[in-house]
Design an enzyme around this catalytic site. Sequence first.
Site, PDB file in Angstrom:
ATOM      1  N   LYS A  22       0.834  -1.205   0.000  1.00 45.25           N
ATOM      2  CA  LYS A  22       0.000   0.000   0.000  1.00 45.25           C
ATOM      3  C   LYS A  22       0.865   1.251   0.000  1.00 45.25           C
ATOM      4  CE  LYS A  22      -1.803   1.790   3.833  1.00 45.25           C
ATOM      5  NZ  LYS A  22      -1.711   3.281   3.857  1.00 45.25           N
ATOM      6  N   ASN A  23       1.875   1.279   0.852  1.00 41.78           N
ATOM      7  CA  ASN A  23       2.683   2.481   1.013  1.00 41.78           C
ATOM      8  C   ASN A  23       3.658   2.699  -0.138  1.00 41.78           C
ATOM      9  OD1 ASN A  23       1.424   3.122   3.421  1.00 41.78           O
ATOM     10  ND2 ASN A  23       2.931   2.032   4.662  1.00 41.78           N
ATOM     11  N   CYS A 116      -6.620   7.805   9.018  1.00 44.81           N
ATOM     12  CA  CYS A 116      -6.609   7.294  10.384  1.00 44.81           C
ATOM     13  C   CYS A 116      -6.128   8.358  11.363  1.00 44.81           C
ATOM     14  CB  CYS A 116      -5.699   6.070  10.495  1.00 44.81           C
ATOM     15  SG  CYS A 116      -6.290   4.627   9.604  1.00 44.81           S
ATOM     16  N   ARG A 121       0.462  14.194  12.020  1.00 46.70           N
ATOM     17  CA  ARG A 121       1.385  13.934  10.920  1.00 46.70           C
ATOM     18  C   ARG A 121       1.548  15.258  10.185  1.00 46.70           C
ATOM     19  NH1 ARG A 121       0.629   8.857   6.879  1.00 46.70           N
ATOM     20  NH2 ARG A 121       0.641   7.807   8.871  1.00 46.70           N
ATOM     21  N   ASP A 306       4.080   0.721  11.807  1.00 48.67           N
ATOM     22  CA  ASP A 306       2.902   0.017  11.298  1.00 48.67           C
ATOM     23  C   ASP A 306       2.810  -1.422  11.803  1.00 48.67           C
ATOM     24  OD1 ASP A 306       2.030   2.216   9.959  1.00 48.67           O
ATOM     25  OD2 ASP A 306       2.518   1.499   7.951  1.00 48.67           O
ATOM     26  N   ARG A 398      -8.699  -0.387   4.055  1.00 45.51           N
ATOM     27  CA  ARG A 398      -7.783   0.607   3.511  1.00 45.51           C
ATOM     28  C   ARG A 398      -6.426   0.000   3.166  1.00 45.51           C
ATOM     29  NH1 ARG A 398      -6.113   4.254   7.092  1.00 45.51           N
ATOM     30  NH2 ARG A 398      -5.023   5.161   5.325  1.00 45.51           N
TER      31      ARG A 398
END
Length: 418
Positions: A22-23, A116, A121, A306, A398
């Site tokens: 995903k990242n 989230c 951030r 994560d 997600r």
Amino acid sequence: MQKYLIQGGSRISGEVRVQGAKNSSLPVLAATVVCSGESVLHNCPDLLDTEYAVKILEYLGCQCRREGGSVIVDSSTVSRWEVPDRLMREMRSSIIFLGAIASRCGRCRLSYPGGCEIGQRPIDLHLLALQQMGMQITEDHGYLDCRVDGGFKGANVVLSFPSVGATENVILAAVLAEGTTVITNAACEPEIADLADYLNRCGARIFGAGEGTIRVEGVEKLSACEHTIIPDRIVATTYLTAAAMTSGSVRLTGVDCRHLSSILPLFEEAGCEVRRLPNEVILETSRRPLPIGLIRTMPYPGFPTDAQAPLMAMMTMARGTSVFVENIFENRYKHAAELQRMGAHIKVEGRVAIVEGIQRLHSAEVAATDLRGGAALVLAALAAEGTTEVGRIHYIDRGYDRLEQQLTALGAHIKRLD
């Protein structure tokens, strides 16, 4: 709202191919904006976040379609330079489009990102770096109105923290900039190297990606290419944890063991047998995990933030006490309260969580608080006595591609309910 119904007690065993990261897929999708022509991205996971990224691309004017595990993006028809608030709010990483759109169009207007709520951030690192490269930024009622008159200019950018997103935004701004950009204290995550690999295939000149200093020599034009997204190291960690918590065994295929260098030793410390093969990892265990004394989240190559929630779920059943120190996000222990509803003994004080392992968790009604916290609850439910209901699973969607189907294939009893 959909939820999972999970009957615990089954042994997780079998083989699973790990999805694309995903990242990595999100910044690469954003990067298609600066490349003319049609990019073909293989191993692009089918997630809510990638779906929202594609919606942003389509709003900008790109032509997008999915064919199986691949996403095809034709960016030759980009016609807009703003991203509406409703799309920005859907994911935290939407800010990555700032550098790409401004690089392509010379202007970008967007709001602050959503996603989230795992802590602050701040995007000031992104904005300060891009300002050094010539961007003019005006705040307008919650929007950022950004202009780059005459295009980005190469600069020496020193990041005060090795932010992944800021590093990616600077790279996207620098690839078409006039002159050379040097990023000092750059993030070293594998996803940074994957973004650079894609852009270099398109004709960029990026050197040192994956290291602390990155040099980008601007070019006049980038042409789209075909690229395969790297495997998701956090998803791999999740499946390894599922086997470790249920005294099971799992073979992961399509992985890169180098990306798991800070994670696999912790499973060995917990008493699991871990075998590393080319593009594969095998984990086997037949007993409750041993405690892991101290787990500190750190920028890569340290232990990833994560992976903290899944490992905490595992340590709730360990034969002793483990300590977690969260150094990246200040509000990333929300899942602890939900694990406590399942009987876990967790004490949180600021950035420190002390986990005293118990022999068995019990079922409960719990709700995902964020993406990785939701995965931790699913893992706990797999090992718990009784049937657990996990709500708000849109968070999990997600970042996990068909999680319930993959776990079912490994022996889990899990159903998705409306």
